[in-house]
Design a protein around this motif. Structure first.
Motif, PDB file in Angstrom:
ATOM      1  N   PHE A   1       0.798  -1.168   0.063  1.00 33.32           N
ATOM      2  CA  PHE A   1       0.027  -0.074   0.032  1.00 33.32           C
ATOM      3  C   PHE A   1       0.980   1.317   0.002  1.00 33.32           C
ATOM      4  CE2 PHE A   1      -2.550   3.168   2.465  1.00 33.32           C
ATOM      5  CZ  PHE A   1      -3.721   3.227   1.229  1.00 33.32           C
ATOM      6  N   ASP A   2       0.633   2.196  -0.883  1.00 38.19           N
ATOM      7  CA  ASP A   2       1.384   3.300  -0.956  1.00 38.19           C
ATOM      8  C   ASP A   2       0.131   4.388  -1.316  1.00 38.19           C
ATOM      9  OD1 ASP A   2       3.529   5.283  -1.288  1.00 38.19           O
ATOM     10  OD2 ASP A   2       3.550   4.668  -3.539  1.00 38.19           O
ATOM     11  N   LYS A   3       0.549   5.740  -0.730  1.00 42.12           N
ATOM     12  CA  LYS A   3      -0.361   6.865  -0.917  1.00 42.12           C
ATOM     13  C   LYS A   3       0.227   8.029  -0.720  1.00 42.12           C
ATOM     14  CE  LYS A   3      -0.288   6.525   3.647  1.00 42.12           C
ATOM     15  NZ  LYS A   3       0.632   5.472   4.448  1.00 42.12           N
ATOM     16  N   GLY A   4      -0.487   9.172  -1.231  1.00 41.98           N
ATOM     17  CA  GLY A   4      -0.040  10.665  -1.040  1.00 41.98           C
ATOM     18  C   GLY A   4      -0.534  11.538  -1.772  1.00 41.98           C
ATOM     19  N   PHE A   5      -0.258  12.802  -1.669  1.00 39.77           N
ATOM     20  CA  PHE A   5      -0.789  13.892  -2.364  1.00 39.77           C
ATOM     21  C   PHE A   5       0.292  14.630  -3.020  1.00 39.77           C
ATOM     22  CE2 PHE A   5       0.097  15.546   1.830  1.00 39.77           C
ATOM     23  CZ  PHE A   5       0.708  16.831   1.621  1.00 39.77           C
ATOM     24  N   TYR A   6      -0.253  15.615  -3.985  1.00 41.52           N
ATOM     25  CA  TYR A   6       0.736  16.571  -4.867  1.00 41.52           C
ATOM     26  C   TYR A   6      -0.054  17.797  -5.067  1.00 41.52           C
ATOM     27  CZ  TYR A   6      -1.799  14.348  -8.557  1.00 41.52           C
ATOM     28  OH  TYR A   6      -2.711  13.985  -9.339  1.00 41.52           O
ATOM     29  N   PHE A   7       0.548  18.707  -5.509  1.00 34.72           N
ATOM     30  CA  PHE A   7       0.065  19.977  -6.305  1.00 34.72           C
ATOM     31  C   PHE A   7       1.185  20.656  -7.116  1.00 34.72           C
ATOM     32  CE2 PHE A   7       2.117  21.946  -2.619  1.00 34.72           C
ATOM     33  CZ  PHE A   7       2.697  22.975  -3.192  1.00 34.72           C
ATOM     34  N   ASN A   8       0.582  21.051  -8.261  1.00 32.52           N
ATOM     35  CA  ASN A   8       1.616  21.739  -9.239  1.00 32.52           C
ATOM     36  C   ASN A   8       1.117  23.055  -9.615  1.00 32.52           C
ATOM     37  OD1 ASN A   8       3.160  19.324  -9.810  1.00 32.52           O
ATOM     38  ND2 ASN A   8       1.415  18.381 -11.122  1.00 32.52           N
ATOM     39  N   MET A   9       1.859  24.247  -9.374  1.00 32.28           N
ATOM     40  CA  MET A   9       1.494  25.573  -9.531  1.00 32.28           C
ATOM     41  C   MET A   9       2.080  25.987 -10.740  1.00 32.28           C
ATOM     42  SD  MET A   9       1.662  28.186  -6.526  1.00 32.28           S
ATOM     43  CE  MET A   9       3.626  27.999  -6.588  1.00 32.28           C
ATOM     44  N   PRO A  10       1.500  26.854 -11.520  1.00 33.14           N
ATOM     45  CA  PRO A  10       2.197  27.383 -12.653  1.00 33.14           C
ATOM     46  C   PRO A  10       3.065  28.544 -12.115  1.00 33.14           C
ATOM     47  CG  PRO A  10      -0.008  27.856 -12.611  1.00 33.14           C
ATOM     48  CD  PRO A  10       0.079  26.930 -11.657  1.00 33.14           C
ATOM     49  N   LEU A  11       4.199  28.748 -12.880  1.00 37.35           N
ATOM     50  CA  LEU A  11       5.164  29.775 -12.343  1.00 37.35           C
ATOM     51  C   LEU A  11       4.886  31.344 -12.871  1.00 37.35           C
ATOM     52  CD1 LEU A  11       8.565  28.036 -12.440  1.00 37.35           C
ATOM     53  CD2 LEU A  11       7.071  28.562 -10.444  1.00 37.35           C
ATOM     54  N   GLU A  12       3.862  31.186 -14.069  1.00 34.56           N
ATOM     55  CA  GLU A  12       3.630  32.318 -14.682  1.00 34.56           C
ATOM     56  C   GLU A  12       3.033  33.463 -13.574  1.00 34.56           C
ATOM     57  OE1 GLU A  12      -0.494  31.373 -16.761  1.00 34.56           O
ATOM     58  OE2 GLU A  12       1.272  31.706 -17.985  1.00 34.56           O
ATOM     59  N   ILE A  13       2.368  33.076 -12.460  1.00 35.26           N
ATOM     60  CA  ILE A  13       1.792  34.032 -11.580  1.00 35.26           C
ATOM     61  C   ILE A  13       2.798  34.818 -10.851  1.00 35.26           C
ATOM     62  CG2 ILE A  13      -0.029  32.320 -11.189  1.00 35.26           C
ATOM     63  CD1 ILE A  13       1.275  31.677  -8.336  1.00 35.26           C
ATOM     64  N   PHE A  14       4.105  34.262 -11.088  1.00 35.64           N
ATOM     65  CA  PHE A  14       5.301  35.200 -10.640  1.00 35.64           C
ATOM     66  C   PHE A  14       5.869  36.165 -11.880  1.00 35.64           C
ATOM     67  CE2 PHE A  14       5.216  31.373  -7.787  1.00 35.64           C
ATOM     68  CZ  PHE A  14       4.996  31.891  -6.643  1.00 35.64           C
ATOM     69  N   PHE A  15       5.557  36.042 -12.861  1.00 34.82           N
ATOM     70  CA  PHE A  15       6.291  36.744 -13.910  1.00 34.82           C
ATOM     71  C   PHE A  15       5.181  37.652 -14.877  1.00 34.82           C
ATOM     72  CE2 PHE A  15       8.547  32.985 -13.299  1.00 34.82           C
ATOM     73  CZ  PHE A  15       9.851  33.610 -13.030  1.00 34.82           C
ATOM     74  N   GLN A  16       5.352  38.689 -15.528  1.00 33.22           N
ATOM     75  CA  GLN A  16       4.440  39.364 -16.409  1.00 33.22           C
ATOM     76  C   GLN A  16       4.217  38.795 -17.543  1.00 33.22           C
ATOM     77  OE1 GLN A  16       6.189  43.367 -16.505  1.00 33.22           O
ATOM     78  NE2 GLN A  16       5.680  43.822 -14.300  1.00 33.22           N
ATOM     79  N   SER A  17       5.163  37.886 -18.045  1.00 27.92           N
ATOM     80  CA  SER A  17       5.089  37.265 -19.345  1.00 27.92           C
ATOM     81  C   SER A  17       4.412  35.669 -19.107  1.00 27.92           C
ATOM     82  CB  SER A  17       6.363  37.335 -20.341  1.00 27.92           C
ATOM     83  OG  SER A  17       7.492  36.640 -19.476  1.00 27.92           O
ATOM     84  N   TYR A  18       4.043  35.169 -20.139  1.00 24.38           N
ATOM     85  CA  TYR A  18       3.716  33.960 -20.285  1.00 24.38           C
ATOM     86  C   TYR A  18       4.506  32.820 -20.139  1.00 24.38           C
ATOM     87  CZ  TYR A  18       1.575  29.409 -22.033  1.00 24.38           C
ATOM     88  OH  TYR A  18       1.306  28.167 -21.958  1.00 24.38           O
ATOM     89  N   SER A  19       4.395  31.778 -19.403  1.00 21.89           N
ATOM     90  CA  SER A  19       5.178  30.564 -19.165  1.00 21.89           C
ATOM     91  C   SER A  19       4.813  29.470 -18.991  1.00 21.89           C
ATOM     92  CB  SER A  19       6.399  30.870 -18.116  1.00 21.89           C
ATOM     93  OG  SER A  19       7.072  29.800 -17.720  1.00 21.89           O
ATOM     94  N   LYS A  20       5.174  28.199 -19.644  1.00 24.17           N
ATOM     95  CA  LYS A  20       4.596  27.014 -19.442  1.00 24.17           C
ATOM     96  C   LYS A  20       5.095  26.319 -18.159  1.00 24.17           C
ATOM     97  CE  LYS A  20       3.365  25.269 -23.970  1.00 24.17           C
ATOM     98  NZ  LYS A  20       3.728  24.217 -24.868  1.00 24.17           N
ATOM     99  N   ALA A  21       6.127  26.979 -17.459  1.00 17.55           N
ATOM    100  CA  ALA A  21       6.777  26.303 -16.592  1.00 17.55           C
ATOM    101  C   ALA A  21       5.738  25.965 -15.196  1.00 17.55           C
ATOM    102  CB  ALA A  21       8.081  27.117 -16.098  1.00 17.55           C
ATOM    103  N   VAL A  22       6.252  25.067 -14.526  1.00 21.79           N
ATOM    104  CA  VAL A  22       5.262  24.734 -13.290  1.00 21.79           C
ATOM    105  C   VAL A  22       6.258  24.285 -12.104  1.00 21.79           C
ATOM    106  CG1 VAL A  22       3.246  23.866 -14.568  1.00 21.79           C
ATOM    107  CG2 VAL A  22       4.787  22.141 -13.961  1.00 21.79           C
ATOM    108  N   THR A  23       5.949  24.375 -10.844  1.00 23.23           N
ATOM    109  CA  THR A  23       6.537  23.799  -9.778  1.00 23.23           C
ATOM    110  C   THR A  23       5.683  22.867  -9.008  1.00 23.23           C
ATOM    111  OG1 THR A  23       8.284  24.394  -7.944  1.00 23.23           O
ATOM    112  CG2 THR A  23       6.302  25.515  -8.516  1.00 23.23           C
TER     113      THR A  23
END
Length: 176
Positions: free
Chosen positions: A144-166
């Motif tokens: 048995f294995d379990k967990g949770f995660y989240f991925n957040m786009p990095l463009e919220i920190f920049f003025q230009s569009y970016s596909k990068a996520v953390t």
């Protein structure tokens, strides 16, 4: 070796193809994560305007060296993995449910259930659990294995569009 301060965690070449209006394929080659690289692909059946999809994937992977660079010293571990995947997106809540059954990296067999939601902002939050035939001796709680995660786009920190996520994930492993 403490001298290395740079690591290559992902580098992947993908080829996508639309075979028919409802069937898609992906071939991949490269470094898929911190510790594994290889090649493989997936074929996906997804009818237009449908809430479900069905896929089949197969991979041949090699364990990478701990320095995580272009070292020619790959670890001796290699394996083949593969899954049959079922996806369903609930229309009202927009939650994506994923059920995968097959062979995992540790050569154990079982299922993985994942559910997640992607918001308009690009934020994706999810949780998962897996049940396999691996023993407690080999892996913490055993099958048995379990967990949770989240991925957040990095463009919220920049003025230009970016596909990068953390992202961040937590997979607690416990032993009694």
């Amino acid at each position: 070796n403490t001298k290395n301060k740079v690591a290559l965690t992902r580098m992947q070449l993908n080829y996508f193809n639309k075979i028919t209006p409802n069937i898609y394929s992906k071939l991949s080659l490269g470094i898929f994560e911190e510790m594994f690289g290889g090649y493989g692909g997936e074929v996906l059946y997804r009818p237009f305007k449908s809430n479900f999809a069905l896929g089949v994937e197969a991979w041949h992977v090699y364990q990478r060296d701990y320095r995580m660079l272009f070292d020619r010293y790959w670890r001796r571990y290699e394996t083949k993995t593969g899954h049959i995947n079922l996806y369903f997106k609930e229309p009202r809540s927009q939650i994506l449910f994923s059920l995968k059954g097959g062979r995992f990296l540790a050569e154990d067999s079982g299922i993985n259930f994942d559910f997640s939601r992607r918001f308009k902002s690009g934020l994706r939050i999810g949780a998962f659990f897996s049940l396999t035939d691996i023993s407690e001796y080999e892996f913490g709680e055993g099958s048995f294995d379990k967990g949770f995660y989240f991925n957040m786009p990095l463009e919220i920190f920049f003025q230009s569009y970016s596909k990068a996520v953390t992202g961040y994930g937590l997979r607690p492993i416990t032993r009694d």
